[in-house]
Design an enzyme around this catalytic site. Structure first.
Site, PDB file in Angstrom:
ATOM      1  N   ASP A 200       0.858  -1.181   0.000  1.00 11.79           N
ATOM      2  CA  ASP A 200       0.000   0.000   0.000  1.00 11.79           C
ATOM      3  C   ASP A 200       0.894   1.230   0.000  1.00 11.79           C
ATOM      4  O   ASP A 200       1.636   1.464   0.950  1.00 11.79           O
ATOM      5  CB  ASP A 200      -0.897  -0.008   1.241  1.00 11.79           C
ATOM      6  CG  ASP A 200      -1.839   1.186   1.226  1.00 11.79           C
ATOM      7  OD1 ASP A 200      -2.750   1.203   0.383  1.00 11.79           O
ATOM      8  OD2 ASP A 200      -1.633   2.113   2.030  1.00 11.79           O
ATOM      9  N   GLU A 284      -1.740  -1.036  -5.932  1.00 15.37           N
ATOM     10  CA  GLU A 284      -2.970  -0.466  -6.436  1.00 15.37           C
ATOM     11  C   GLU A 284      -2.642   0.452  -7.604  1.00 15.37           C
ATOM     12  O   GLU A 284      -1.700   1.234  -7.539  1.00 15.37           O
ATOM     13  CB  GLU A 284      -3.635   0.333  -5.317  1.00 15.37           C
ATOM     14  CG  GLU A 284      -5.111   0.448  -5.491  1.00 15.37           C
ATOM     15  CD  GLU A 284      -5.777   1.060  -4.266  1.00 15.37           C
ATOM     16  OE1 GLU A 284      -6.971   1.360  -4.351  1.00 15.37           O
ATOM     17  OE2 GLU A 284      -5.098   1.246  -3.247  1.00 15.37           O
ATOM     18  N   ASP A 366      -3.354   1.257   6.525  1.00 19.36           N
ATOM     19  CA  ASP A 366      -2.518   0.926   5.376  1.00 19.36           C
ATOM     20  C   ASP A 366      -2.181  -0.565   5.344  1.00 19.36           C
ATOM     21  O   ASP A 366      -2.123  -1.173   4.275  1.00 19.36           O
ATOM     22  CB  ASP A 366      -1.220   1.746   5.391  1.00 19.36           C
ATOM     23  CG  ASP A 366      -1.491   3.246   5.285  1.00 19.36           C
ATOM     24  OD1 ASP A 366      -2.583   3.609   4.790  1.00 19.36           O
ATOM     25  OD2 ASP A 366      -0.631   4.043   5.689  1.00 19.36           O
TER      26      ASP A 366
END
Ligand SMILES: [Zn+2]
Length: 398
Positions: A200, A284, A366
């Site tokens: 993340d 991501e 996170d």
């Protein structure tokens, strides 16, 4: 273990004598001249005819001018102006690409219309192709001859079988001269058997891994921004053309260089570590343009260099035989409980902790997102990928 041809870039500082510095300045000057001349020619032609000459047209035209108006250009390698015109073509291609992205709403930044190169931003750079030979302690370039390298043995030498040097770029930064070379080389590709990891990329910390590792944010630019501003003010207070002003300008250049080197170093450390030790890395695919609209995040995101992180990770994964999975940004990785998949629609950006109302799971926001990302790899892996299945035992740990 397979073999593949990869293109890599290497950069080293040059150790030049006065004569070589003069020659490099002359080459950089010729490249800058060609670039600015080409830019003016393109603008002129576009105004007059609505079309713009290509790099090849311009190079032919410039060669004719060399015979009459620009005899000094014979003192430099013909590559320097030629590559500068090619660079100009790329700058326009980049600009048009960004125009298109802006029309499609995918871009909020500047369009970057090619601008004249001025000496104010340093002496610049030039690119050479052709006969380039790398020795352990020196590099031999067309026209410039043999130039000493500061760091011995860092560049791959020309004698190494299956190494092919494609081109060399010489550049000046705050009084230091550098050479970077593009090399095509054969490389063995190991099959990476490390664990799967979700990453993340954050604002508060640079990255949180699904195994619980937290990589702190360097934020060197932000910390140094005040210092750079102060140094910059010092420049403008000194009389124009004075030695003190030049000295102050060099100090600004040095502060910028330190900040950008620091940032590059930490990004390289992290991406190398990930690509070397993990079999699958899930990140991501953030909508950076969308995030930059948010003023609080803008500075931090730019600082963290998300796009740079992804770029490095993608090419390093190829070298070390790991895989990068880009999770769609529509996957609700931060709002879903990694324990039971309960969806927390109310989670705000300011909430640093994820509290699950269904299973009672409480963990760092996170970390929760990183674990969700690593689990996506498991889902995808079970259907399509069997090669890395043995190395997935530690996915989602923590
Ligand atoms: Zn839960």
């Amino acid at each position: 273990m397979g073999m593949m041809r990869v293109t890599r870039a290497y950069k080293d500082e040059l150790d030049l004598n006065d004569r070589q510095v003069t020659a490099c300045k002359r080459h950089a000057g010729a490249a800058r001249y060609a670039y600015n001349w080409g830019l003016a020619r393109k603008q002129e032609a576009y105004k007059a005819t609505g079309t713009s000459p290509s790099a090849i047209d311009l190079h032919r035209e410039l060669n004719a001018l060399k015979k009459t108006e620009l005899p000094w250009m014979y003192e430099v390698s013909k590559c320097a102006p030629q590559e500068a015109l090619r660079h100009l073509d790329n700058a326009f291609a980049h600009f048009f690409r960004r125009c298109k992205q802006k029309q499609e709403g995918k871009l909020n930044g500047k369009l970057g219309y090619p601008r004249r190169k001025t000496k104010k931003n340093g002496l610049g750079s030039f690119r050479l192709t052709g006969s380039i030979v790398v020795f352990p302690d020196a590099i031999q370039l067309p026209r410039l001859g043999r130039l000493r390298l500061k760091e011995r043995g860092y560049l791959p030498t020309s004698g190494t079988p299956s190494v092919k040097v494609l081109c060399a770029t010489v550049s000046e930064q705050a009084g230091h001269w550098y050479v970077s070379i593009q090399v095509e080389q054969e490389q063995t590709v190991p099959v990476n058997t490390g664990p799967v990891v979700g990453v993340d990329l954050g604002v508060k910390s640079l990255a949180t891994l699904s195994d619980g590792t937290v990589i702190p944010n360097p934020k060197p630019l932000k910390r140094r921004l005040r210092k750079i501003k102060r140094l910059h003010r010092a420049v403008t207070r000194k009389p124009k053309g004075s030695n003190n002003r030049k000295k102050a300008a060099r100090a600004v250049g040095k502060a910028y260089r330190t900040a950008s080197n620091q940032r590059a170093n930490i990004l390289h450390q992290v991406t190398t570590m990930l690509a070397k030790t993990k079999s699958v890395i899930v990140i991501e695919d953030l909508n950076v343009a969308g995030m930059l609209k948010n003023h609080h995040l803008a500075q931090a995101i730019a600082d963290v260099g998300f796009t740079e992180f992804r770029r490095q990770l993608l090419y390093k994964a190829e070298w070390y035989g790991s895989r990068v999975m880009l999770a769609s940004r529509w996957e609700p990785s931060s709002k879903t409980c990694s324990g039971c998949a309960w969806y927390n629609a109310d989670l705000a950006l300011a909430d640093r902790t994820f509290r699950c109302e269904q299973c009672g799971h409480i963990l760092d926001r996170d970390l929760n997102a990183a674990i969700n990302l690593s689990q996506l790899a498991k889902l995808a892996g079970s259907s399509s990928e069997s090669q890395n299945a043995g190395g997935e035992e530690s996915a989602g740990g923590g």
